[in-house]
Write an enzyme that holds these catalytic residues in place. Structure first.
Site, short mmCIF file in Angstrom:
data_model
loop_
_atom_site.label_atom_id
_atom_site.label_comp_id
_atom_site.label_asym_id
_atom_site.label_seq_id
_atom_site.Cartn_x
_atom_site.Cartn_y
_atom_site.Cartn_z
N GLU A 94 -48.82 -111.31 48.57
CA GLU A 94 -49.09 -110.00 47.99
C GLU A 94 -50.43 -109.40 48.42
O GLU A 94 -51.34 -109.19 47.59
CB GLU A 94 -49.03 -110.09 46.46
CG GLU A 94 -47.68 -110.54 45.94
CD GLU A 94 -47.60 -110.56 44.41
OE1 GLU A 94 -48.59 -110.25 43.75
OE2 GLU A 94 -46.52 -110.90 43.89
N GLU A 116 -40.56 -114.39 44.53
CA GLU A 116 -40.97 -114.43 43.12
C GLU A 116 -40.12 -113.46 42.32
O GLU A 116 -39.91 -112.32 42.73
CB GLU A 116 -42.44 -113.99 42.92
CG GLU A 116 -43.46 -114.97 43.37
CD GLU A 116 -44.90 -114.48 43.13
OE1 GLU A 116 -45.11 -113.66 42.21
OE2 GLU A 116 -45.77 -114.91 43.89
O1 IFM Z 1 -48.75 -114.75 38.61
C1 IFM Z 1 -48.51 -113.79 39.58
C2 IFM Z 1 -48.52 -114.40 40.96
O2 IFM Z 1 -49.69 -115.09 41.22
C3 IFM Z 1 -48.36 -113.30 42.00
N1 IFM Z 1 -47.24 -112.47 41.71
C4 IFM Z 1 -47.07 -111.97 40.38
C5 IFM Z 1 -47.20 -113.10 39.38
C6 IFM Z 1 -47.03 -112.55 37.95
O3 IFM Z 1 -47.98 -111.58 37.70
#
Ligand code: IFM
Length: 441
Positions: free
Chosen positions: A165, A350
């Site tokens: 990200e 994710e």
């Molecule tokens: O916890 C985070 C992760 O580190 C990166 N993506 C989003 C998740 C939830 O906010």
């Protein structure tokens, strides 16, 4: 319908080093930017500090047992740069290497494919002292780190995710100052953005040059947006939102350049370009990781600088993070990126939800999380059946952990973590995911 394991689909879970490892100053590890940032007053909402984490550094065998119990065939985790090269540059720390070697060997023994993120936001503080992501030299620091890591650990690794990200760590960390290292300003952001893209591609080339087997990908944060009204102004506002939230870290990498048409402010980054940079930031990744949690309704707003849009709150169910729940978003994102001819393969790297979890008689009845995951997985499967090359799905997260500026109070895990005792307890969602993977749901 669950996707049958025979279809070669990856069912995984994800974590990151700074959020779970703990042992912040043990065996040679030194401060990352998050250790320093969290010590400053008012930065972490529940006043916690990431240093204890979930003590995964000591309890990793228990965590591997939990992965085996779940039956996942892939585990995504990140390497801590500050554990492997404590000052950011120089020799590898043998104790750090040995920790990850043991973890990787245990995963291999249990047929769990490691998806290893090289950078999940925890820059060694000594590199931030030299300017961090705003210093162009970070490209060579990151290449050096990637090269050394791959020499030491590459034989155990199937797939790398180079960055996690980049929009989040550059925008929240260097533009808005609400994440580490807490810096602000457009110039900082534009430099960090450009250097992150350069470092990403150069590191991927460095690994590829020495390791032909490994698969290379990267993970982006995505938010599907929808227009407030089907009117020109809102549709154009939506295009700006999409350029910022979804395309900024994809288009330049696949050779389409920065989305300057929608976001002219990005032209200001050109003053930081060196010759051939636009070619150098390109890399032909084997896969793209999409991190998707929520959606937004977008409306034109002349008074918001640069982007000229604002987000409108919809009357939809929400998670504890106050993120709206709209499973259609993950499907629309998959269709969107599935239509890029340059993208060969997609993973949902994710997806998950934070809810308030309570232990009642040793159990955690997190039915809202189960519903969330079920609905999102159904959308993933729909996109897959329609031909989108999505090959895997990783729940965020294996266990509750340090949720950055929110601290430990936001729980995303399939396993509940008792932060006093560090005991892990499977929530009902863990039981559900386990049954799903076994094909029983
Ligand atoms: O916890 C985070 C992760 O580190 C990166 N993506 C989003 C998740 C939830 O906010």
């Amino acid at each position: 319908m669950p996707i049958a394991p025979k279809d070669n689909f990856l069912y995984g879970v994800a974590t990151s080093a700074a959020q779970i490892e703990g042992a912040a100053w043990e065996d040679g590890r030194l401060d990352s930017i998050w250790d320093v940032f969290a010590r400053k007053k008012g930065k972490i909402k529940d006043r916690s500090h990431p240093s204890p984490g979930c003590d995964h550094y000591h309890l990793w065998q228990k965590d591997v047992e939990n992965l085996v119990w779940l039956g996942v065939n892939a585990y995504r985790f990140s390497l801590s740069w500050s554990r492997l090269i404590p000052l950011g540059r120089g020799e590898l720390n043998p104790k750090g290497v040995s920790f990850y070697q043991r973890l990787l060997a245990a995963l291999r023994k249990n047929d769990i494919r490691p998806y290893v993120t090289l950078y999940h936001w925890d820059l060694p503080q000594s590199l931030e002292d030299k300017g961090g992501w705003t210093n162009r030299d970070i490209t060579s620091w990151f290449v050096e780190y990637a090269h050394k890591v791959d020499k030491a650990l590459g034989e155990f690794i199937d797939s790398y995710i180079i960055l996690n990200e980049p929009l989040v760590f550059t925008a929240l960390g260097y533009l808005l100052g609400i994440h580490a290292p807490g810096r602000r300003g457009l110039a900082n952001f534009l430099k960090a953005m450009h250097h992150a893209l350069l470092a990403q591609a150069e590191a991927a080339r460095a690994i590829r040059a020495q390791n032909k087997q490994v698969r290379l990908g990267t993970s982006i944060s995505c938010v599907m947006g929808y227009p407030y009204r089907q009117q020109e102004k809102d549709l154009r506002a939506l295009a700006r939102f999409d350029a910022l939230m979804n395309r900024l870290f994809v288009d330049p990498v696949v050779g389409r350049g920065y989305p300057t048409q929608e976001l002219p402010v990005l032209k200001k980054a050109e003053r930081y370009f060196a010759p051939q940079d636009l070619e150098k930031i390109c890399f032909d990744f084997d896969f793209w990781g999409i991190n998707s949690y929520t959606t937004k309704l977008v409306k034109y707003a002349w008074y918001v600088p640069y982007v000229h849009y604002r987000e409108i709150r919809r009357d939809l169910p929400r998670t504890e993070m106050d993120w709206e729940i709209e499973p259609q978003g993950i499907y629309d994102l998959l269709k969107k990126f599935g239509s890029y001819p340059e993208i060969k393969e997609i993973l949902i790297s994710e997806n998950g939800a934070a809810f308030y979890d309570e232990v009642i008689g040793g159990k955690i009845y997190d039915f809202r999380r189960i519903n969330y995951l079920k609905q999102h997985l159904a959308m993933v499967e729909k996109a897959r059946q329609e031909g989108v090359p999505v090959r895997g799905y990783f729940v965020w997260s294996l266990m509750d952990n340090f949720e950055w500026a929110e601290g430990f109070r936001m729980r995303f895990g399939l396993f509940y973590v008792n932060y006093e005792t560090k005991e892990r307890l499977p929530k009902e969602s863990a039981w559900w995911y386990r049954e799903l993977i076994r094909g029983n749901t």
